[in-house]
Design an enzyme around this catalytic site. Structure first.
Site, PDB file in Angstrom:
ATOM      1  N   ASP A 141      33.062  36.397  64.711  1.00  0.00           N
ATOM      2  CA  ASP A 141      33.228  37.182  63.387  1.00  0.00           C
ATOM      3  C   ASP A 141      31.840  35.904  62.553  1.00  0.00           C
ATOM      4  OD1 ASP A 141      34.641  34.336  62.780  1.00  0.00           O
ATOM      5  OD2 ASP A 141      36.366  35.005  62.035  1.00  0.00           O
TER       6      ASP A 141
ATOM      7  N   GLU B 272      36.129   7.735  53.403  1.00  0.00           N
ATOM      8  CA  GLU B 272      34.418   7.952  52.703  1.00  0.00           C
ATOM      9  C   GLU B 272      34.599   6.900  51.671  1.00  0.00           C
ATOM     10  OE1 GLU B 272      31.960  11.257  51.460  1.00  0.00           O
ATOM     11  OE2 GLU B 272      33.948  10.972  50.883  1.00  0.00           O
TER      12      GLU B 272
ATOM     13  N   ASP C  66      32.233  30.292  67.332  1.00  0.00           N
ATOM     14  CA  ASP C  66      32.829  30.950  67.444  1.00  0.00           C
ATOM     15  C   ASP C  66      33.168  31.780  68.726  1.00  0.00           C
ATOM     16  OD1 ASP C  66      33.945  33.213  66.438  1.00  0.00           O
ATOM     17  OD2 ASP C  66      31.988  34.847  66.037  1.00  0.00           O
TER      18      ASP C  66
ATOM     19  N   ASP D  76      38.722  11.350  52.836  1.00  0.00           N
ATOM     20  CA  ASP D  76      37.764  11.722  51.697  1.00  0.00           C
ATOM     21  C   ASP D  76      37.177  10.926  50.385  1.00  0.00           C
ATOM     22  OD1 ASP D  76      35.896  14.117  51.716  1.00  0.00           O
ATOM     23  OD2 ASP D  76      36.922  14.906  49.432  1.00  0.00           O
TER      24      ASP D  76
ATOM     25  N   ASP E 286      34.994  28.518  64.933  1.00  0.00           N
ATOM     26  CA  ASP E 286      37.488  28.173  65.347  1.00  0.00           C
ATOM     27  C   ASP E 286      37.595  27.100  66.254  1.00  0.00           C
ATOM     28  OD1 ASP E 286      36.842  30.403  67.181  1.00  0.00           O
ATOM     29  OD2 ASP E 286      36.746  31.549  66.195  1.00  0.00           O
TER      30      ASP E 286
ATOM     31  N   ASP F  45      41.025  15.419  58.568  1.00  0.00           N
ATOM     32  CA  ASP F  45      40.198  15.280  57.395  1.00  0.00           C
ATOM     33  C   ASP F  45      41.430  15.036  56.172  1.00  0.00           C
ATOM     34  OD1 ASP F  45      38.399  14.695  55.296  1.00  0.00           O
ATOM     35  OD2 ASP F  45      37.087  15.491  57.257  1.00  0.00           O
TER      36      ASP F  45
ATOM     37  N   HIS G 140      28.145  16.118  57.467  1.00  0.00           N
ATOM     38  CA  HIS G 140      28.104  17.424  56.624  1.00  0.00           C
ATOM     39  C   HIS G 140      28.084  17.108  55.343  1.00  0.00           C
ATOM     40  CE1 HIS G 140      31.842  15.611  55.145  1.00  0.00           C
ATOM     41  NE2 HIS G 140      32.083  16.608  54.771  1.00  0.00           N
ATOM     42  N   ASP G 141      27.539  16.197  55.110  1.00  0.00           N
ATOM     43  CA  ASP G 141      26.737  16.612  53.518  1.00  0.00           C
ATOM     44  C   ASP G 141      25.599  15.855  53.152  1.00  0.00           C
ATOM     45  OD1 ASP G 141      29.263  16.294  52.208  1.00  0.00           O
ATOM     46  OD2 ASP G 141      30.283  14.613  52.389  1.00  0.00           O
TER      47      ASP G 141
ATOM     48  N   ASN H  52      35.999  34.767  67.900  1.00  0.00           N
ATOM     49  CA  ASN H  52      36.258  36.044  68.045  1.00  0.00           C
ATOM     50  C   ASN H  52      34.948  36.804  67.535  1.00  0.00           C
ATOM     51  OD1 ASN H  52      36.179  34.337  65.782  1.00  0.00           O
ATOM     52  ND2 ASN H  52      37.994  35.542  65.288  1.00  0.00           N
TER      53      ASN H  52
HETATM   54  O1  TEU Z   1      32.440  13.710  49.738  1.00  0.00           O
HETATM   55  C1  TEU Z   1      32.201  12.934  48.738  1.00  0.00           C
HETATM   56  C2  TEU Z   1      30.768  12.967  48.131  1.00  0.00           C
HETATM   57  O2  TEU Z   1      30.538  12.095  47.564  1.00  0.00           O
HETATM   58  C3  TEU Z   1      29.465  13.886  48.466  1.00  0.00           C
HETATM   59  O3  TEU Z   1      30.447  14.785  47.439  1.00  0.00           O
HETATM   60  C4  TEU Z   1      28.542  13.394  47.772  1.00  0.00           C
HETATM   61  O4  TEU Z   1      28.659  13.510  45.967  1.00  0.00           O
HETATM   62  C5  TEU Z   1      27.523  14.886  47.563  1.00  0.00           C
HETATM   63  O5  TEU Z   1      27.853  15.130  49.044  1.00  0.00           O
HETATM   64  C6  TEU Z   1      25.828  13.752  48.212  1.00  0.00           C
HETATM   65  O6  TEU Z   1      25.645  15.313  48.304  1.00  0.00           O
HETATM   66  C7  TEU Z   1      33.031  13.980  50.416  1.00  0.00           C
HETATM   67  C8  TEU Z   1      33.335  15.255  51.611  1.00  0.00           C
HETATM   68  O7  TEU Z   1      32.928  15.098  52.459  1.00  0.00           O
HETATM   69  C9  TEU Z   1      32.017  16.280  50.653  1.00  0.00           C
HETATM   70  O8  TEU Z   1      32.153  17.369  51.854  1.00  0.00           O
HETATM   71  C10 TEU Z   1      33.072  17.062  49.755  1.00  0.00           C
HETATM   72  O9  TEU Z   1      32.405  17.979  48.960  1.00  0.00           O
HETATM   73  C11 TEU Z   1      33.471  15.947  48.777  1.00  0.00           C
HETATM   74  O10 TEU Z   1      33.950  15.387  49.281  1.00  0.00           O
HETATM   75  C12 TEU Z   1      34.901  16.860  47.766  1.00  0.00           C
HETATM   76  O11 TEU Z   1      35.511  17.013  48.310  1.00  0.00           O
HETATM   77 CA    CA Z   2      35.569  33.369  64.675  1.00  0.00          CA
END
Ligand code: TEU
Ligand code: CA
Length: 539
Positions: free
Chosen positions: A25, A247, A21, A193, A29, A98, A319-320, A23
Site C-alpha cells: 500500500d 526529547e 512496506d 516526546d 508497516d 515513543d 525524523h524532525d 503489503n
Molecule cells: O517534536 C517536538 C519539537 O520540538 C518539534 O516539533 C520541533 O519544533 C520541530 O520538529 C522542529 O522542526 C516532537 C516530535 O518529534 C515531532 O515529530 C512532533 O511533531 C512534535 O513533537 C509534536 O508531537
Molecule cells: Ca504497508
C-alpha cells in the site's frame, strides 16, 4: 560512572511509515520492520526506537494519538506488534517506543468528552474562556476556539493536538497505566516526546510578546514537570529494567542536569537541541551559515557538563531534522564528509542514536514543489511565511533546506522499482539518488558509508574507554579541526576530524609513533584529506 546496558547500546531510530512496506500500500508497516531484522543485526543495532505506530488520525504523522493501546491499521495490528517485540528480542535487539503525552489527538475519546464538559475528563485539557496570545511550534496561534465547549483550548503543536492538563491527577494515572501496558508487553523503554513542556501555568494571561514561541515562559522546564517526572520514575520506571530518553528542546547543560543528574534521574538521558541550532537562529527557519567551530564548542560543552554526573544522547539526525550531510557536510565530498561526521559523533561519551538512512549517507530530499511535501509543519510554516510577506521563492528555499520531510522519505533498499521499499508508489517520494545510494549497493561496497558505519559500531561496542572514559579537547581553538582524546586507565584514543575541503598536515597532537591508526575514511595518509577523519589508539 555506573555501567548500564543502555549506556553501551547503539540505538537505531525507525520511522515506520518509511522503513519497509509489506503489503503493497506504499506505507511502511510492522511486518515490514520484522522482515528487516537481519539488516539491523548486521549493522550491529542494540536497541530500536520506533516513532509512533499507535491509532491516530495522522495529522502529525502519528504524533497525534487517538488510542494509546492500539496500532494504526496502516502499520498492522496489535498481534503484529507483539510478534515484532518477540522477534526483536529473539535477535537480541531491544525496543523503545515513543511516548507522546504532552498532548493527544483531538479525536481521542478524552478530548471528545472534555469538550462536551463530561467528567472525569472535563479538565483533562487546558481550557480558557478568553484567548491567549501564545504561538504554536508549528506556526500560528496556540489557543483555538471550540464550538462545542465554547472556550479556547491550548495546542502547542497542531490544532488537532490539544495539550493534556497534567495538574489533573487522573491524567497522571492514565499515563502511568499506558506506560505499564507497554512495559508489560515487554518493551525496554520510552523516548518521551517534548517532555519538558508538560507542566504549565495556563491561568496566566498572555505571553511576553514575541512573534515566535510567544508564551514559552509559562511552560518551558516548569518546576511541575520535574515533580511529574519524579512520580513517574518512582511509580513506573524504577520497577522495570528500562530506560527513558527525553526529547527536550531549549535546554542548556544546567537545565538538562536537573533532569538527568545521577542523583535525580528523572530521565536517563535527553536529546538536547543546541547543536541543531548551529546553522540557524533560535528557530530553524532563520538560517545562518554553518561554522564547524560552533558545533565543536557546543558538543564539547555537553561532553564536559554530562561527564560523571549525567549522560548524553548523541545524535545528528532524527525524523524532525534535515539530513546531517546536507547541513554540516559537503556535497562535493559526500561520502567523505558523511563518514567524518559519523566519526566525530561516535567516539564521544553518550548513547549514539542513528536515524534510518543516516548510515547510507542520505542527503536531504529537497523536493522542488510544495505539493511534494506531506508534513503539517512545512505546510503551516509556508502559510505563516506568506502572511509575513516572504516570497514563494524564499519560503521554498527554506523548506528545501529545513523541512522535516527531508529525512522522512522511504528507505532505499535496492535499485528495483520503488527501491525494494514497496510494490506500490510510496506515500512520499524518494530522496533523489536512491538508484545508487541504497542498501544493496552499499553492502557490496567495502568503501561505502554503510560499511564505515558497521566498522564504527563494532569498534565502539568493544571499548569501555569509549563508553566510560574521560573526554579531553585537543587544539580547541582550531576552527577547522575537531580533535579530542578519550582515556580510561592506560587506554587512550585520539580522534581527529578535518572540517574543511582542503588537505592539511596532521598536527602534532601526540607522538604518533606510539599510536595505531585503527580507522580512517582516507585513501592516502600523507596529509589529512578534505573531510578526513582518523581514529588512533595508543599501542
Ligand atoms: O517534536 C517536538 C519539537 O520540538 C518539534 O516539533 C520541533 O519544533 C520541530 O520538529 C522542529 O522542526 C516532537 C516530535 O518529534 C515531532 O515529530 C512532533 O511533531 C512534535 O513533537 C509534536 O508531537
Ligand atoms: Ca504497508
Amino acid at each position: 560512572m555506573k555501567q548500564a546496558w543502555y549506556r553501551e547500546s547503539l540505538v537505531y531510530q525507525i520511522y515506520p511509515r518509511s522503513f519497509q512496506d509489506s503489503n503493497g500500500d506504499g506505507i511502511g508497516d510492522l511486518p515490514g520492520i520484522l522482515s528487516r531484522i537481519p539488516y539491523l543485526q548486521e549493522l550491529g543495532v542494540d536497541v530500536v526506537w520506533l516513532s509512533p505506530v499507535y491509532a491516530s488520525p495522522n495529522d502529525d504523522n502519528g504524533y497525534d494519538i487517538s488510542d494509546y493501546r492500539d496500532i494504526h491499521p496502516d502499520f498492522g495490528t496489535m498481534e503484529d506488534m507483539k510478534r515484532l517485540i518477540g522477534a526483536l528480542h529473539a535477535a537480541k535487539i531491544k525496543i523503545v517506543m515513543d511516548l507522546v503525552v504532552n498532548h493527544t489527538s483531538d479525536e481521542h475519546p478524552w478530548f471528545q468528552a472534555s469538550r462536551r464538559g463530561e467528567e472525569p475528563y472535563k479538565n483533562f485539557y487546558h481550557w480558557q474562556p478568553k484567548k491567549r496570545n501564545w504561538t504554536s511550534f508549528f506556526g500560528g496561534e496556540a489557543w483555538t476556539y471550540d464550538d462545542v465547549r465554547k472556550e479556547y483550548y491550548l495546542h502547542l503543536f497542531s490544532k488537532k493536538q490539544p495539550d493534556l492538563n497534567w495538574d489533573h491527577p487522573q491524567v497522571m494515572v492514565e499515563v502511568q497505566n499506558i506506560m505499564r501496558f507497554w512495559l508489560d508487553l515487554g518493551i525496554d523503554g520510552f523516548r518521551c516526546d517534548v517532555i519538558n513542556l508538560i507542566g504549565k501555568e495556563t491561568g496566566d494571561p498572555n505571553g511576553r510578546f514575541s512573534p515566535i514561541l510567544c508564551g514559552i515562559e509559562h511552560y518551558l522546564n516548569h518546576p511541575k514537570t520535574h515533580r511529574y517526572l519524579q512520580t513517574i520514575r518512582d511509580e513506573v520506571i524504577s520497577k522495570y529494567d528500562c530506560f527513558t530518553v527525553g526529547e527536550t528542546g531549549f535546554v542548556n547543560p544546567d537545565t538538562a542536569m536537573q533532569y538527568v543528574d545521577e542523583d535525580i534521574r528523572e530521565l536517563d538521558m535527553l536529546f538536547q537541541f543546541e547543536h541543531m541550532g548551529v546553522d540557524n537562529y533560535y528557530v530553524k527557519w532563520f538560517m545562518r551559515k554553518f561554522k564547524p567551530i560552533r558545533l565543536k564548542k557546543n558538543l564539547s560543552e555537553w561532553q564536559h557538563a554530562m561527564h560523571q554526573h549525567g549522560w548524553n544522547a548523541l545524535y545528528l539526525e532524527n525524523h524532525d531534522q534535515p539530513r546531517s550531510i546536507s547541513r554540516f557536510g559537503d556535497p562535493k565530498y559526500h561520502e567523505q564528509s558523511a563518514k567524518m561526521l559519523a566519526t566525530m559523533m561516535f567516539f564521544q561519551q553518550g548513547t549514539p542514536f542513528v536515524y534510518q538512512g543516516q548510515e547510507l549517507g542520505m542527503p536531504n530530499a529537497s523536493f522542488e514543489h510544495l505539493e511534494e511535501y506531506r508534513d503539517i509543519e512545512t505546510k503551516n510554516i509556508y502559510k505563516t511565511g506568506k502572511k509575513l510577506g516572504f516570497s514563494h521563492r524564499r519560503m521554498m528555499k527554506k523548506i528545501r533546506m529545513m523541512s522535516r520531510d527531508n529525512a522522512r522519505t522511504p528507505m532505499p533498499w535496492d535499485n528495483t522499482v520503488y527501491a525494494g521499499f514497496s510494490k506500490a508508489e510510496p506515500w512520499i517520494s524518494f530522496t533523489p539518488g536512491w538508484e545508487t545510494r541504497n542498501v544493496q549497493n552499499e553492502s557490496a561496497d567495502k568503501k561505502s558509508v554503510l560499511a564505515f558505519y558497521r566498522k564504527l559500531i563494532q569498534l565502539r561496542k568493544h571499548s569501555k574507554t569509549i563508553h566510560y572514559g574521560d573526554y579531553q579537547d585537543i587544539d580547541f581553538g582550531n576552527p577547522t579541526f575537531y580533535a579530542y582524546r578519550r582515556m580510561l586507565d592506560q587506554d587512550e584514543w585520539i580522534i581527529v576530524c578535518n572540517f574543511s575541503n582542503k588537505p592539511h598536515p596532521l598536527p602534532n597532537y601526540a607522538n604518533w609513533s606510539d599510536f595505531n591508526l585503527v580507522l580512517s575514511n582516507e585513501e592516502n595518509q600523507e596529509m589529512m584529506s578534505p573531510y578526513g577523519a582518523r581514529v588512533y589508539q595508543k599501542k
